[in-house]
Each structure stands twice: as structure tokens, then as C-alpha cells.
Design an enzyme around this catalytic site. Sequence first.
Site, PDB file in Angstrom:
ATOM      1  N   ASN A  97       0.898  -0.556  -0.091  1.00 44.46           N
ATOM      2  CA  ASN A  97      -0.057  -0.437   0.363  1.00 44.46           C
ATOM      3  C   ASN A  97       0.527   1.357   0.267  1.00 44.46           C
ATOM      4  OD1 ASN A  97      -1.578   1.785   1.186  1.00 44.46           O
ATOM      5  ND2 ASN A  97      -3.019   1.051   1.509  1.00 44.46           N
ATOM      6  N   HIS A 136       0.939   6.656   2.195  1.00 48.38           N
ATOM      7  CA  HIS A 136       1.796   7.203   2.531  1.00 48.38           C
ATOM      8  C   HIS A 136       3.354   7.763   2.137  1.00 48.38           C
ATOM      9  CE1 HIS A 136      -1.213   7.217   5.874  1.00 48.38           C
ATOM     10  NE2 HIS A 136      -0.548   5.480   5.875  1.00 48.38           N
ATOM     11  N   HIS A 175      -5.416   3.769  -1.510  1.00 43.94           N
ATOM     12  CA  HIS A 175      -7.008   4.066  -0.726  1.00 43.94           C
ATOM     13  C   HIS A 175      -7.196   5.292  -1.334  1.00 43.94           C
ATOM     14  CE1 HIS A 175      -9.294   4.716   3.170  1.00 43.94           C
ATOM     15  NE2 HIS A 175     -10.039   4.562   2.155  1.00 43.94           N
ATOM     16  N   ARG A 208      -9.171   8.149  -0.823  1.00 40.12           N
ATOM     17  CA  ARG A 208     -10.248   8.791   0.292  1.00 40.12           C
ATOM     18  C   ARG A 208     -11.647   9.106  -0.639  1.00 40.12           C
ATOM     19  NH1 ARG A 208      -8.355   6.807   5.616  1.00 40.12           N
ATOM     20  NH2 ARG A 208     -10.653   7.849   6.273  1.00 40.12           N
ATOM     21  N   ARG A 266      -7.281  13.284   1.050  1.00 41.12           N
ATOM     22  CA  ARG A 266      -6.130  13.274   1.694  1.00 41.12           C
ATOM     23  C   ARG A 266      -4.736  12.828   1.414  1.00 41.12           C
ATOM     24  NH1 ARG A 266      -7.514  10.105   7.361  1.00 41.12           N
ATOM     25  NH2 ARG A 266      -9.679  11.096   7.090  1.00 41.12           N
ATOM     26  N   GLU A 275      -8.540   0.375  -3.017  1.00 42.98           N
ATOM     27  CA  GLU A 275      -9.488  -0.088  -1.881  1.00 42.98           C
ATOM     28  C   GLU A 275     -10.505   1.669  -1.592  1.00 42.98           C
ATOM     29  OE1 GLU A 275      -6.754   0.375   1.678  1.00 42.98           O
ATOM     30  OE2 GLU A 275      -7.950   1.210   3.332  1.00 42.98           O
ATOM     31  N   THR A 298      -8.712   3.636   8.300  1.00 46.74           N
ATOM     32  CA  THR A 298      -9.613   2.729   8.928  1.00 46.74           C
ATOM     33  C   THR A 298      -9.359   2.611  10.293  1.00 46.74           C
ATOM     34  OG1 THR A 298      -8.498   1.891   6.403  1.00 46.74           O
ATOM     35  CG2 THR A 298     -11.051   1.129   7.658  1.00 46.74           C
ATOM     36  N   GLU A 333     -10.996  -9.081   3.506  1.00 48.15           N
ATOM     37  CA  GLU A 333     -10.160  -8.821   3.807  1.00 48.15           C
ATOM     38  C   GLU A 333      -9.373  -8.911   5.359  1.00 48.15           C
ATOM     39  OE1 GLU A 333      -6.766  -5.973   2.403  1.00 48.15           O
ATOM     40  OE2 GLU A 333      -6.600  -5.177   4.135  1.00 48.15           O
ATOM     41  N   HIS A 375      -3.820  -4.502   7.666  1.00 47.86           N
ATOM     42  CA  HIS A 375      -3.560  -3.384   8.862  1.00 47.86           C
ATOM     43  C   HIS A 375      -2.718  -3.055   9.903  1.00 47.86           C
ATOM     44  CE1 HIS A 375      -5.306   0.049  10.720  1.00 47.86           C
ATOM     45  NE2 HIS A 375      -6.232   0.398   9.020  1.00 47.86           N
TER      46      HIS A 375
HETATM   47  N1  PXP Z   1      -5.730  -3.269   4.316  1.00 44.43           N
HETATM   48  C1  PXP Z   1      -6.158  -2.099   4.450  1.00 44.43           C
HETATM   49  C2  PXP Z   1      -8.293  -2.543   4.012  1.00 44.43           C
HETATM   50  C3  PXP Z   1      -6.658  -0.725   5.314  1.00 44.43           C
HETATM   51  O1  PXP Z   1      -7.476   0.208   5.271  1.00 44.43           O
HETATM   52  C4  PXP Z   1      -4.805  -0.240   5.682  1.00 44.43           C
HETATM   53  C5  PXP Z   1      -5.017   1.671   5.721  1.00 44.43           C
HETATM   54  O2  PXP Z   1      -4.382   1.661   4.067  1.00 44.43           O
HETATM   55  C6  PXP Z   1      -4.153  -1.303   4.792  1.00 44.43           C
HETATM   56  C7  PXP Z   1      -4.956  -2.475   4.961  1.00 44.43           C
HETATM   57  C8  PXP Z   1      -2.529  -1.300   5.486  1.00 44.43           C
HETATM   58  O3  PXP Z   1      -3.078  -1.327   6.650  1.00 44.43           O
HETATM   59  P1  PXP Z   1      -0.900  -0.446   6.925  1.00 44.43           P
HETATM   60  O4  PXP Z   1      -0.911   1.252   6.148  1.00 44.43           O
HETATM   61  O5  PXP Z   1      -1.742  -0.590   8.790  1.00 44.43           O
HETATM   62  O6  PXP Z   1       0.288  -1.503   6.938  1.00 44.43           O
END
Ligand code: PXP
Length: 238
Positions: A6, A9, A42, A44, A48, A69, A100, A150, A189
Amino acid sequence: MYLGVNVDHVATVRQARGTTYPSPVEAACLSADAGAHGITVHLREDRRHIQDQDVWDMRRNQPLPLNLEMGNHAEIVEIALQVKPDEVCLVPEKREELTTEGGLDVLGNYPALEQSCQRFADAGIAVSLFIDPDPAQVEAAKQLKVPMIELHTGTFCECEGASRQACLTQLIAAAEQAHAAGIQVNAGHGLNLENLRDLFPVPHLHTLNIGHSLVARALMVGMEAAVKEMLDIMQEYS
Ligand code: PXP
């Protein structure tokens, strides 16, 4: 076991100063070079971090399967249907949250989810539902006939001691229930280099989606090295 990176960030750092760098697509390409199996972004409602253009760029300019996402909001659903990612993962989304916060209430939002799942299925986009390891939610996902879920690992990652063991037990049961129903089991997550192995008692894990800790680590060692470190640990899963 597969790794979905992901890269939200990477965009967070860019948006902090309104620059054109760092590039989430470049991070995705470096992740692919390092052996990652998929990319998640994601989009959003408040934009952001990831912007609409990022989603299009991610679709066109990096080689890995794309998992979008998203909350089940009309505007985002329309964008997803235009971009056609390989997968969408439907998540609950609150404007005020840092990230999330919990799993989707599939039961409580069944009619709206059913409608979107059908539209995505008709468009050839695989749907995943981000849910807590709760038997009622797994059952609702089964009723919706989604190909994958998930499991939300955030609570598991945050708690310690006896409650952590209880979370693990719930994740194991949910994974077994989903697998028995023919649903692919992904998880994510809060996962990082320290807690990743603790998740390994959970059976049937197909893909782990990891973002924040991986991008944070990449600041220190680079994107490719950060992905490889994660993959090295994941290889221990059997
Ligand atoms: N899976 C989902 C559905 C999420 O919402 C997130 C956070 O955006 C992640 C995985 C990844 O989580 P993390 O950034 O804490 O590794």
C-alpha cells in the site's frame, strides 16, 4: 503468501508540501522490482493522500495488479468503474479517522453493498470486503458471494497478552470459516516487521496488504530493501 504494498503514504509525504515528488507510481515500480505481488491505493473521499490522477497513473504506469481500496460511496464507485482496477477492497471510511478504524459492517449495509458488488462483478472487477474476524460478517460476505475478504488485523496488532491471544483465535476461526466457504483470505492493517510472524498461526492467508510500516521503513533503507525484508519474513509462512 503474497505481498500487496500500500503506497498511500508515499502520497502523504508529497501532499504535505504540494510537490510532485515522491511518486507513488515510482514506489510501486520499485516494489515490483523487489518482488511484491500487488499494489494498493486508497482513494479517500477527502483525498488526503492518493489523488484521482494517482489511481489512473497506477493503472497505466506500473506493472502489478492494482487493488483500489475505497468506501462504498457513489462518487468513488463511479471512478472505480472507469479505472477498472483488478480488485476493489471495500472499507468503512470516516472523515475524522486517522486510518481505517474497523471492519466493514456488511450486515448493516447489505443492500448498498449488494448493489455495488454486483456492478463490480459485472465490470469484471474482483471485490474484497475488509471485515473484522467476526463469524456473522464472514457469513454476510459469503451471502454476498464475494471472491475474497480481507481480515482486519489492526486490533490484533495493537493488543497484548491474553487479549492478543483472543484476537488471534478469532482470526484463525474467521480464516477457517471463509476458506471453508471458498472465499480467498487476505489480511492487513498494522502489520510490521516485529509483529508479522505473530500472525502466522492464522491458516489460509493468501495476500497481506501492508502500507504504513513498509513506507516508513523505506525512508530508512529504500523501497526495494523494505519490500525484500517483508518478503523474507513472509517466506517463513507455511
Ligand atoms: N488493508 C486495509 C483495508 C487498509 O485500510 C489499510 C490501511 O490503509 C491497510 C490494509 C494497510 O494498513 P497499514 O498501513 O497499517 O499497513
